[in-house]
Structures are given as structure tokens and as C-alpha cells.
Motif scaffolding. Structure first.
Motif, PDB file in Angstrom:
ATOM      1  N   THR A  96       5.639  -6.041  -1.751  1.00  0.00           N
ATOM      2  CA  THR A  96       5.417  -5.421  -3.061  1.00  0.00           C
ATOM      3  C   THR A  96       4.239  -4.461  -3.009  1.00  0.00           C
ATOM      4  OG1 THR A  96       6.316  -7.391  -4.136  1.00  0.00           O
ATOM      5  CG2 THR A  96       5.040  -5.893  -5.511  1.00  0.00           C
ATOM      6  N   ALA A  97       3.172  -4.851  -2.329  1.00  0.00           N
ATOM      7  CA  ALA A  97       2.011  -3.972  -2.211  1.00  0.00           C
ATOM      8  C   ALA A  97       2.373  -2.688  -1.455  1.00  0.00           C
ATOM      9  CB  ALA A  97       0.866  -4.698  -1.507  1.00  0.00           C
ATOM     10  N   ILE A 102       3.504   3.075  -1.588  1.00  0.00           N
ATOM     11  CA  ILE A 102       4.267   4.247  -1.143  1.00  0.00           C
ATOM     12  C   ILE A 102       4.813   5.015  -2.347  1.00  0.00           C
ATOM     13  CG2 ILE A 102       6.348   4.997   0.074  1.00  0.00           C
ATOM     14  CD1 ILE A 102       5.821   2.618   2.019  1.00  0.00           C
ATOM     15  N   LEU A 103       5.378   4.309  -3.310  1.00  0.00           N
ATOM     16  CA  LEU A 103       5.927   4.978  -4.493  1.00  0.00           C
ATOM     17  C   LEU A 103       4.824   5.618  -5.329  1.00  0.00           C
ATOM     18  CD1 LEU A 103       8.683   2.397  -5.478  1.00  0.00           C
ATOM     19  CD2 LEU A 103       8.955   4.569  -4.259  1.00  0.00           C
ATOM     20  N   SER A 104       3.680   4.956  -5.413  1.00  0.00           N
ATOM     21  CA  SER A 104       2.551   5.527  -6.136  1.00  0.00           C
ATOM     22  C   SER A 104       2.048   6.786  -5.438  1.00  0.00           C
ATOM     23  CB  SER A 104       1.427   4.495  -6.245  1.00  0.00           C
ATOM     24  OG  SER A 104       0.288   5.058  -6.834  1.00  0.00           O
ATOM     25  N   TYR A 105       2.022   6.761  -4.117  1.00  0.00           N
ATOM     26  CA  TYR A 105       1.585   7.936  -3.364  1.00  0.00           C
ATOM     27  C   TYR A 105       2.538   9.110  -3.582  1.00  0.00           C
ATOM     28  CZ  TYR A 105      -0.012  10.878   0.455  1.00  0.00           C
ATOM     29  OH  TYR A 105      -0.491  11.935   1.187  1.00  0.00           O
ATOM     30  N   ARG A 110      -2.714  10.468  -3.581  1.00  0.00           N
ATOM     31  CA  ARG A 110      -4.111  10.074  -3.349  1.00  0.00           C
ATOM     32  C   ARG A 110      -4.070   8.716  -2.660  1.00  0.00           C
ATOM     33  NH1 ARG A 110      -5.811  11.148  -9.334  1.00  0.00           N
ATOM     34  NH2 ARG A 110      -5.492   8.919  -9.259  1.00  0.00           N
ATOM     35  N   PRO A 111      -4.403   8.641  -1.380  1.00  0.00           N
ATOM     36  CA  PRO A 111      -4.222   7.412  -0.600  1.00  0.00           C
ATOM     37  C   PRO A 111      -4.971   6.203  -1.155  1.00  0.00           C
ATOM     38  CG  PRO A 111      -4.749   9.249   0.848  1.00  0.00           C
ATOM     39  CD  PRO A 111      -4.885   9.740  -0.540  1.00  0.00           C
ATOM     40  N   GLY A 118      -1.002  -0.362  -5.353  1.00  0.00           N
ATOM     41  CA  GLY A 118      -0.090  -1.283  -4.678  1.00  0.00           C
ATOM     42  C   GLY A 118      -0.591  -2.711  -4.679  1.00  0.00           C
ATOM     43  N   VAL A 119      -1.849  -2.901  -4.320  1.00  0.00           N
ATOM     44  CA  VAL A 119      -2.415  -4.249  -4.285  1.00  0.00           C
ATOM     45  C   VAL A 119      -2.507  -4.826  -5.700  1.00  0.00           C
ATOM     46  CG1 VAL A 119      -4.502  -5.571  -3.749  1.00  0.00           C
ATOM     47  CG2 VAL A 119      -3.643  -3.891  -2.128  1.00  0.00           C
TER      48      VAL A 119
END
Length: 146
Positions: A96-97, A102-105, A110-111, A118-119
Motif C-alpha cells: 500500500t505504501a 507511486i500514484l502520488s508521484y 515530488r519524491p 504513501g507511508v
């Protein structure tokens, strides 16, 4: 206009197949007064009516996204498929994290923010699903639980 009409006809065909499937639902003698077929029939009917509107009144000139958008959608689809396969062997938290990061990126590249998202989503959703909804999730791989 042609693409909207084709899409509408495809959705009508799928909705009619869905409605036909809903008529195949077996009802038991202990069913509720409305019946178990009602909700699927409503969903299929609304989908068919909505698609009919698209066929009758399509957009004049739809703008298709560029190839980079399709690439991003393909990556998102691959991530979600991998996520579904990774849940059972790896537990809930790690897949899930990674998937959320990846989807948020992809949304905002922004890494650090993607990793934190994710976390945070992984831990927050685990707490919600495990303790709020009492689902039988494993946080980590089952091999680590003994």
C-alpha cells in the motif's frame, strides 16, 4: 462525435448484458420485499439511459488527451494490478505504501511528498480497516508472524 456514439453503444451493450445477468439472480424464500434483483436492475437501467443520452447528444468535438496521459494511465493500471497481487504475500503496509507513493508521484512529482503520502496512507488505512472496520488484514508478510 463518432467516438461518443461508439462509447454510448458499447455502454448500452454492457448495460443490457448486466441487466440480463441481474435477471439470472436466484432469490431464496427468505428474501426482502424488494428482492435481490432490484438494485442491479436499477444500476443497469441508469447506465443504459445515460449511454442513450450520450448516443443521442454527443459532445461536438471531444479533445483526446496526449500520449503521455495514456502512458501515465498505463503505469497506474500496472501499479494497481501489481498491488492486488502483492497484498497477500507481502501484507498490507508495504504494497500500500509503494502503490500510494507511486500514484502520488504521478499526480505531483515530488519524491519526498510522495513517500510521506504513501507511508501515511498505508498506516492510516491499515488502522481504519483493521481496527475501525475489523477486517482481517496482516500488516506484514504472514511468514514474519510465525
Amino acid at each position: 462525435m463518432t467516438s461518443d456514439r461508439i462509447f454510448g453503444l458499447v455502454v448500452i451493450a454492457v448495460a443490457l448484458a448486466y441487466i440480463a445477468g441481474a435477471f439470472q439472480i436466484q432469490t431464496s424464500f427468505l428474501s426482502d420485499p424488494i428482492g435481490s434483483k432490484t438494485f442491479p436492475l436499477l444500476i443497469g437501467g441508469v447506465a443504459a439511459l445515460s449511454a442513450l443520452v450520450i448516443v443521442i447528444r454527443p459532445d461536438p468535438d471531444p479533445e483526446w488527451p496526449g500520449m503521455s496521459t495514456f502512458l501515465h494511465l498505463g503505469i497506474a493500471l500496472a501499479v494497481l494490478i501489481a498491488y492486488a497481487y502483492a497484498l497477500k504475500p507481502l501484507g498490507f503496509l508495504l504494497p500500500t505504501a509503494l502503490a500510494a507513493a507511486i500514484l502520488s508521484y504521478q499526480i505531483t512529482p515530488r519524491p519526498v511528498a510522495a513517500a510521506v503520502t504513501g507511508v501515511g496512507l498505508s498506516v492510516g488505512l491499515f488502522i481504519l480497516f483493521r481496527y475501525g472496520l475489523e477486517l482481517g488484514l496482516f500488516a506484514l508478510p504472514r511468514s514474519l508472524h510465525g
